[in-house]
Design a protein around this motif. Structure first.
Motif, PDB file in Angstrom:
ATOM      1  N   ASP A  22       5.770   2.344   7.310  1.00  0.00           N
ATOM      2  CA  ASP A  22       4.401   1.942   6.945  1.00  0.00           C
ATOM      3  C   ASP A  22       3.814   2.947   5.956  1.00  0.00           C
ATOM      4  O   ASP A  22       3.211   3.902   6.351  1.00  0.00           O
ATOM      5  CB  ASP A  22       3.550   1.874   8.220  1.00  0.00           C
ATOM      6  N   GLU A  32      -5.604   1.596   1.819  1.00  0.00           N
ATOM      7  CA  GLU A  32      -5.422   0.506   2.782  1.00  0.00           C
ATOM      8  C   GLU A  32      -5.817   0.968   4.170  1.00  0.00           C
ATOM      9  O   GLU A  32      -6.564   0.302   4.882  1.00  0.00           O
ATOM     10  CB  GLU A  32      -3.961   0.020   2.772  1.00  0.00           C
ATOM     11  N   GLU A  33      -5.310   2.142   4.548  1.00  0.00           N
ATOM     12  CA  GLU A  33      -5.554   2.649   5.903  1.00  0.00           C
ATOM     13  C   GLU A  33      -7.023   3.023   6.115  1.00  0.00           C
ATOM     14  O   GLU A  33      -7.482   3.098   7.248  1.00  0.00           O
ATOM     15  CB  GLU A  33      -4.664   3.870   6.176  1.00  0.00           C
ATOM     16  N   HIS A  39       0.819  -1.224   0.000  1.00  0.00           N
ATOM     17  CA  HIS A  39       0.000   0.000   0.000  1.00  0.00           C
ATOM     18  C   HIS A  39       0.846   1.263   0.000  1.00  0.00           C
ATOM     19  O   HIS A  39       1.840   1.359   0.701  1.00  0.00           O
ATOM     20  CB  HIS A  39      -1.035  -0.003   1.122  1.00  0.00           C
TER      21      HIS A  39
HETATM   22 ZN    ZN Z   1       0.678  -0.669   6.504  1.00  0.00          ZN
END
Ligand code: ZN
Length: 490
Positions: A317, A351-352, A301
């Motif tokens: 991340d 994604e988040e 992502h």
């Molecule tokens: Zn992630």
């Protein structure tokens, strides 16, 4: 004489193929050695930089980050994978957060306290704009599930008040009964349920910076640390840990705090209900006329948590995973080595926010699912000295290509696990590809060298280990090539 000519021809043929094989091996190694930790770290620095403002999916800054990745694909000759386009768009509402806002708390006795950002609280990613004040009510997980005989609201009145709530569900074990709780596991369910019960606002316990929520009219919220929750409970003569234990035993420990305990939450946000976001899709077309209709997917992502009073750079991340993928993509695109099967690079959005990009891809795949040999998902692959491949053990014929790449060239500690059925809500892009019937690996780095600042403004490129990122890209390059060329796969 006849024999001698035959032998000579054989020798010529042999040396021809032998030199071809040597050329191929040299070219393989050239591609392998072209992968550089410096360059991959530069990708991660670029994606973590201020101009993309934490890459909040749906925001203009996210789309600019996506365009930057596309410019790299174009530069290297990675082809557009979606009918001539590098983008795969999908709806993605989001909220712009303009400042850290504020959270103040008035204890039973004594002075009002202003909580400190970012130590004590984070503003809510999808909070409504405005200010709310009110008395406080603890509502556990905030779940009303009549069919399960469970209601966190049954003994309390939250009308016009601010609820203190936990994320998660009453079960933490990954067993079959967990699936019953899945609909109640989503933040957005909990928020809607609070509003349905008349709550004016929310203090969500645990500093999770996550746009995985819903923007509700006038509903203002923030996340507070467990230390602050501890303090608020103590002021009411309660022990937070004891209450948490009761909650885990499903004893519904909901209660109203004292009359004098109040809080005020202020947020400055703007909601964009009709925004859209995208996956970035790039293709290395297979060289074999038959096998090129089959694909190996490499994904991770691209989006992050955005700006919440401070930029959340999302370096580990997941600028790290994306940068590893870019490193491998460049090696493939600029090498003479041509894989038999096609390779699809997918940088996922949303994604988040709740796995929007992987959901959209699996519902609108660019290659049929039964022609998709495997997917490998990278999330947080850039801090540590070893690798972990979840699901690796469940697909030994695929995994062996990564194992031999590591054993022969990288020599990293590499562990793998069996696939485990996920009964709760899907938590990663990988699980959606897996649910679509595609053999899916998740790659992580382990033995972290630097602190892991998960969903934290300190997740900057300083916490990355460039050497393992180089090796992650190399692992992808060799492992994917092995899978893409393996004619024995069924
Ligand atoms: Zn992630």
């Amino acid at each position: 004489m006849k024999h001698k000519v035959g032998l000579l021809i054989l020798i010529i043929i042999f040396s021809f193929f032998n030199s071809l094989a040597q050329d191929e091996n040299a070219e393989l190694l050239r591609g392998f050695h072209s992968i550089s930790s410096h360059e991959i770290l530069d990708f991660a620095k670029e994606l973590s930089s201020e101009k993309y403002k934490g890459r909040l999916s749906g925001s203009p800054e996210y789309l600019q980050a996506a365009e930057w990745c596309v410019s790299k694909f174009e530069e290297w000759g990675v082809q557009p994978a979606n009918n001539g386009s590098y983008f795969q768009y999908f709806p993605n509402e989001y909220s712009n957060v303009f400042s850290e806002g504020s959270v103040t708390y008035s204890p039973e006795t004594g002075q009002e306290i202003s909580l400190n950002f970012p130590e004590d609280y984070y503003p809510g990613s999808n909070s409504a704009s405005g200010s709310v004040s009110g008395n406080l009510v603890y509502v556990g997980h905030g779940i009303t599930a009549p069919e399960l005989g469970y209601d966190d609201y049954k003994n309390v009145d939250v009308e016009g008040k601010i609820v203190l709530m936990e994320s998660g569900i009453p079960y933490s074990k990954n067993d079959t009964t967990l699936s019953k709780w899945t609909p109640y596991a989503y933040h957005r369910y909990k928020f809607r349920n609070a509003v349905k019960h008349g709550a004016a606002g929310l203090l969500y316990i645990g500093k999770i910076a996550n746009p995985n929520t819903v923007n509700l009219d006038g509903f203002v919220y923030a996340h507070i640390s467990e230390e602050i929750a501890d303090r608020i409970f103590a002021d009411a003569g309660k022990d937070y840990k004891t209450v948490r234990k009761e909650l885990s035993e499903q004893k519904i420990p909901s209660f109203e705090f004292t009359e004098n305990q109040t809080a005020t939450i202020t947020a400055e946000t703007l909601y964009f209900p009709n925004a859209r976001s995208c996956n970035v899709v790039g293709l290395i077309e297979g060289s074999d006329p038959e096998f090129k209709n089959e694909v190996v997917i490499v994904g991770g992502h691209l989006d992050g948590q955005g700006y919440l009073g401070e930029i959340f750079p999302g370096a580990l991340d997941n600028a790290s995973g994306v940068s590893d993928i870019l490193g491998a993509a460049k090696a493939f695109a600029t090498s003479e080595i041509k894989p038999k099967r096609s390779i699809l690079f997918i940088l996922l959005g949303g994604e988040e926010c709740g796995l929007y990009g992987s959901k959209f891809y699996t519902e609108n795949p660019l290659f049929p699912t039964d022609k998709t040999v495997m997917m490998i998902n990278l999330d947080m692959v850039g801090n540590g000295t070893g690798f972990f491949v979840s699901n690796g053990k469940s697909y030994p014929e695929l995994f062996q290509h990564f194992e031999s790449a590591n054993n022969n060239y990288l020599h990293r500690e590499m562990a793998a696990s069996e696939q485990r059925k996920n009964y709760g809500r899907p938590r990663s892009d990988a699980s959606l590809f897996e649910n679509a019937g595609i053999p899916t690996f998740s790659l992580w780095t382990r033995n972290s060298v630097h602190p892991v600042y998960y969903h934290d403004p300190r997740d900057t490129p300083e916490v990355l280990t460039p050497e393992i990122m180089e090796d992650a890209a190399k692992l992808l390059y060799l492992g994917i090539l092995g899978v893409a060329n393996d004619e024995g796969l069924n």
